[in-house]
Design a protein around this motif. Sequence first.
Motif, mmCIF file in Angstrom:
data_model
loop_
_atom_site.group_PDB
_atom_site.id
_atom_site.type_symbol
_atom_site.label_atom_id
_atom_site.label_comp_id
_atom_site.label_asym_id
_atom_site.label_seq_id
_atom_site.Cartn_x
_atom_site.Cartn_y
_atom_site.Cartn_z
ATOM 1 N N LEU A 101 19.502 6.354 1.542
ATOM 2 C CA LEU A 101 19.501 5.998 0.125
ATOM 3 C C LEU A 101 18.065 6.094 -0.376
ATOM 4 O O LEU A 101 17.145 5.591 0.279
ATOM 5 N N ALA A 102 17.868 6.725 -1.505
ATOM 6 C CA ALA A 102 16.559 6.762 -2.156
ATOM 7 C C ALA A 102 16.611 5.803 -3.339
ATOM 8 O O ALA A 102 17.444 5.955 -4.226
ATOM 9 N N VAL A 103 15.744 4.798 -3.332
ATOM 10 C CA VAL A 103 15.739 3.738 -4.345
ATOM 11 C C VAL A 103 14.635 4.019 -5.363
ATOM 12 O O VAL A 103 13.503 4.328 -4.981
ATOM 13 N N GLN A 104 14.970 3.889 -6.648
ATOM 14 C CA GLN A 104 13.965 4.040 -7.702
ATOM 15 C C GLN A 104 12.917 2.935 -7.564
ATOM 16 O O GLN A 104 13.248 1.747 -7.614
ATOM 17 N N LYS A 105 11.662 3.300 -7.405
ATOM 18 C CA LYS A 105 10.595 2.302 -7.265
ATOM 19 C C LYS A 105 10.514 1.380 -8.465
ATOM 20 O O LYS A 105 10.310 0.180 -8.314
ATOM 21 N N ARG A 106 10.684 1.940 -9.648
ATOM 22 C CA ARG A 106 10.542 1.123 -10.857
ATOM 23 C C ARG A 106 11.611 0.037 -10.948
ATOM 24 O O ARG A 106 11.466 -0.907 -11.714
ATOM 25 N N GLU A 107 12.698 0.160 -10.173
ATOM 26 C CA GLU A 107 13.768 -0.839 -10.192
ATOM 27 C C GLU A 107 13.545 -1.970 -9.180
ATOM 28 O O GLU A 107 14.235 -2.974 -9.214
ATOM 29 N N THR A 164 0.835 -1.206 0.000
ATOM 30 C CA THR A 164 0.000 0.000 0.000
ATOM 31 C C THR A 164 0.866 1.251 0.000
ATOM 32 O O THR A 164 0.622 2.196 -0.755
ATOM 33 N N PHE A 165 1.914 1.263 0.811
ATOM 34 C CA PHE A 165 2.826 2.409 0.858
ATOM 35 C C PHE A 165 3.475 2.646 -0.503
ATOM 36 O O PHE A 165 3.498 3.762 -1.013
ATOM 37 N N LEU A 166 4.006 1.593 -1.110
ATOM 38 C CA LEU A 166 4.692 1.748 -2.390
ATOM 39 C C LEU A 166 3.734 2.162 -3.511
ATOM 40 O O LEU A 166 4.116 2.897 -4.413
ATOM 41 N N ASN A 167 2.478 1.721 -3.434
ATOM 42 C CA ASN A 167 1.501 2.078 -4.458
ATOM 43 C C ASN A 167 0.917 3.474 -4.270
ATOM 44 O O ASN A 167 0.648 4.169 -5.245
ATOM 45 N N LYS A 168 0.723 3.902 -3.026
ATOM 46 C CA LYS A 168 0.081 5.194 -2.770
ATOM 47 C C LYS A 168 1.035 6.361 -2.892
ATOM 48 O O LYS A 168 0.650 7.433 -3.326
ATOM 49 N N ASP A 169 2.241 6.174 -2.478
ATOM 50 C CA ASP A 169 3.207 7.264 -2.509
ATOM 51 C C ASP A 169 3.592 7.533 -3.963
ATOM 52 O O ASP A 169 4.156 6.672 -4.627
ATOM 53 N N LYS A 170 3.274 8.699 -4.464
ATOM 54 C CA LYS A 170 3.490 9.026 -5.882
ATOM 55 C C LYS A 170 4.939 9.353 -6.224
ATOM 56 O O LYS A 170 5.288 9.475 -7.380
ATOM 57 N N ARG A 171 5.780 9.511 -5.210
ATOM 58 C CA ARG A 171 7.179 9.827 -5.488
ATOM 59 C C ARG A 171 7.865 8.646 -6.165
ATOM 60 O O ARG A 171 7.621 7.500 -5.816
ATOM 61 N N PRO A 172 8.753 8.920 -7.126
ATOM 62 C CA PRO A 172 9.428 7.828 -7.841
ATOM 63 C C PRO A 172 10.530 7.161 -7.021
ATOM 64 O O PRO A 172 10.975 6.069 -7.358
ATOM 65 N N LEU A 173 10.971 7.795 -5.940
ATOM 66 C CA LEU A 173 12.043 7.251 -5.113
ATOM 67 C C LEU A 173 11.515 6.865 -3.736
ATOM 68 O O LEU A 173 10.683 7.566 -3.165
ATOM 69 N N VAL A 174 12.016 5.746 -3.218
ATOM 70 C CA VAL A 174 11.646 5.276 -1.882
ATOM 71 C C VAL A 174 12.812 5.558 -0.941
ATOM 72 O O VAL A 174 13.903 5.019 -1.144
ATOM 73 N N PRO A 175 12.603 6.384 0.076
ATOM 74 C CA PRO A 175 13.693 6.672 1.006
ATOM 75 C C PRO A 175 13.926 5.512 1.976
ATOM 76 O O PRO A 175 12.981 4.890 2.461
ATOM 77 N N MET A 176 15.201 5.230 2.213
ATOM 78 C CA MET A 176 15.596 4.206 3.180
ATOM 79 C C MET A 176 16.732 4.761 4.022
ATOM 80 O O MET A 176 17.509 5.594 3.558
#
Length: 189
Positions: A72-78, A34-46
């Motif tokens: 590290l911000a990871v590209q969601k599409r990857e 749900t988090f990965l789908n709802k958050d519209k940002r292309p990068l996921v912060p870790m």
Amino acid sequence: MYARSTEPSEVRVHTAEFRIYGTMHLPKGGGTATFLNKDKRPLVPMTGVLVYAPGYDHPPRAEEMRATADFLAVQKREILWVVGGRPDRMELPGVPVKKQRMALLFGCCVLVGVLVTPGGVRLSDFLASAKPFQTLFDVKLYALAGDTPARELEVRQAFEFVTVNVQRILGIMEAPRLDDEDTRLTLFG
């Protein structure tokens, strides 16, 4: 304020290039998908990140480490799949569901588990309209190994759930039931 509305969750993010161990900050009460789908940002912060060579063995070997970082911000599409975090709910309130045992093919392995889809919807239709990240339950990971037939692959890891990116799978198929005695993947025999 952002920090108060989230909870830290340890995760392993698998991409084609790396295994990334670290902390993902999930909204309170929500699941990883749900988090990965709802958050519209292309990068996921870790945070608190350890980056390793690609693979599936856990724990990774020390010589596989490639980098460390506080952030590290990871590209969601990857993202191929994520181990850890929190599962999304298996039931959909007010919606009949179908639980299907599926095999998801990635470049290095096959993940076999239960995918929950709306009842009465064909799998192909669901995949065509589904959000990219879905929760796969009761998951077994089989490493693809050279010339080894699928029926002879052994379980390398098992997980309660894995968040998968259905847009990055190479293929998906229904998986037959395995009896408790035989943990080999028996897709073709």
